[in-house]
Design an enzyme around this catalytic site. Structure first.
Site, mmCIF file in Angstrom:
data_model
loop_
_atom_site.group_PDB
_atom_site.id
_atom_site.type_symbol
_atom_site.label_atom_id
_atom_site.label_comp_id
_atom_site.label_asym_id
_atom_site.label_seq_id
_atom_site.Cartn_x
_atom_site.Cartn_y
_atom_site.Cartn_z
ATOM 1 N N GLU A 308 0.806 -1.218 0.000
ATOM 2 C CA GLU A 308 0.000 0.000 0.000
ATOM 3 C C GLU A 308 0.844 1.275 0.000
ATOM 4 O OE1 GLU A 308 -0.427 -2.495 2.067
ATOM 5 O OE2 GLU A 308 -2.449 -3.286 1.805
ATOM 6 N N ASP A 350 20.551 22.280 -28.055
ATOM 7 C CA ASP A 350 21.015 23.351 -28.933
ATOM 8 C C ASP A 350 21.520 24.523 -28.101
ATOM 9 O OD1 ASP A 350 21.517 24.959 -31.097
ATOM 10 O OD2 ASP A 350 19.453 25.631 -31.285
#
Length: 392
Positions: A308, A350
């Site tokens: 759980e 880039d």
């Protein structure tokens, strides 16, 4: 532009514009050298739409809250909480009722879902604030005046003045060019820039991208300068059609796939073990109500087999990772993407003017042997001095 041209699709309009020489093109489409008037701008925007590409639909807060709680694993936990509610509370007398399992499972699901929702909501708000700071503009002729105009305000028929470093804001027909080289690798994958001309090709190419007098949204000018007319905007552009495909249903990340696999493994394990425990317990036990007791025991085993705490632990770790990344100026909009980011071996990005502050500093000038050479500096100076299309 003439309203009749709205009947042609985007590709047909581009090819038709590319086959005409510059003057015939201007005459054919009813354009002027001074640019569009205010009335023509309004009319063309109504006819052809705005220059906005498709964006991912933003889910409402209730839907995002729902999606934060409904995952394959939490569905398993919800089912187990229902089973616990039935076996530990409803089937027991008031003095023997046990609320621990139901409370624990429900709490784990609530904490996990709220952490996911809050972190993703904060990240999206931060990303939207950053996006609002960035405005791309281009030089456009309107009412015989050259002005800077935002990309999303352009309309079909606008006359653009483009130069080195500019992004192409729409699919355009070049009507004048000087030493114009365009990088369209984002669309074609070709790393080398392509020279563009104002004159139509002697033999029309088969592929739209091969037309030398057309330039497309998503490409940028490496060098030179040009005058161009907007032919297609927004979703009608080649780039816009690609963007529309990319805004479809999001693919599952490796993390999502792993969670789904764990969930299904638990479900299969429970479906095998719980019936076996129920049958074995019912057969070998004696006394009244043995099958009911066996059923309750089998359901308890199913609850015990499920970890759980796992959803809360996973969400807590992902949220903590997102906070750490935010301190490094990285915004994580989707928590499950963190696992993919951590799985990268090589990240390529880039290096744009945003990182370099658009400032160039000369460190040294060397030849192919790695030695400083004054001839290299002279040639570099001549190249930069005579380069065309640079804005001052």
């Amino acid at each position: 532009m003439k309203q009749a041209k709205i009947l042609a699709n985007a590709t047909a309009r581009l090819k038709e514009a590319a086959t005409l020489n510059a003057q015939d093109f201007i005459t054919h489409y009813g354009l002027t050298e001074t640019g569009l008037t205010e009335q023509e701008i309004i009319s063309n925007r109504q006819l052809y739409g705005s220059n906005e590409i498709a964006k991912k639909h933003k889910d409402s807060i209730p839907k995002r809250l729902f999606l934060a709680f409904v995952t394959p694993f939490t569905i398993v936990l919800f089912v187990l909480a229902g089973i616990s509610l039935f076996t530990d509370i409803l089937m027991q007398p008031p003095t023997e009722r046990n609320y621990i399992t139901v409370v624990m499972v429900t709490s784990m699901v609530l904490i996990s879902g709220l952490m996911t929702f809050i972190q993703e909501f904060k990240s999206e708000r931060a990303a939207e604030e950053l996006s609002s700071l960035v405005k791309n503009t281009t030089a456009v002729w309107r009412n015989n005046t050259l002005i800077e105009c935002a990309f999303d305000q352009l309309v079909v028929g606008d006359k653009l003045s483009l130069s080195s470093g500019d992004m192409i804001p729409a699919d355009v027909r070049i009507i004048a060019a000087k030493d114009l080289f365009v990088n369209q690798s984002a669309l074609t994958g070709e790393s080398e820039p392509i020279e563009k001309f104002a004159e139509p090709d002697s033999a029309p190419p088969s592929a739209l991208m091969d037309y030398r007098n057309l330039a497309f949204m998503g490409s940028n000018i490496i060098s030179g300068s040009a005058q161009a007319i907007v032919i297609c905007t927004g979703k009608d552009t080649t780039f816009g059609s690609i963007a529309e495909d990319l805004t479809g249903k999001k693919k599952n990340t490796g993390f999502d796939v792993g969670i789904n696999q764990i969930s299904w493994m638990l479900i299969k394990f429970i479906l095998v073990m719980a019936p076996l425990v129920f049958i074995i317990n019912g057969v070998f036990k004696t006394g009244d109500g043995r099958w009911l007791n066996a059923l309750l025991f089998a359901l308890s085993v199913a609850v015990g087999l499920t970890p759980e705490m796992l959803p809360m632990i996973v969400s807590a770790n992902l949220a903590k990772s997102a906070v750490i990344m935010s301190r490094k100026k990285v915004i994580i909009k989707n928590l499950s993407a963190i696992q993919n980011l951590g799985a990268m071996d090589v990240l390529c990005t880039d290096k744009t003017g945003t990182l370099t502050q658009d400032k160039i500093a000369l460190e040294y000038h060397c030849n192919i042997m790695g030695q400083e050479d004054i001839r290299v500096l002279k040639h570099a100076f001549l190249n930069s001095y005579f380069q065309t299309g640079l804005k001052i």
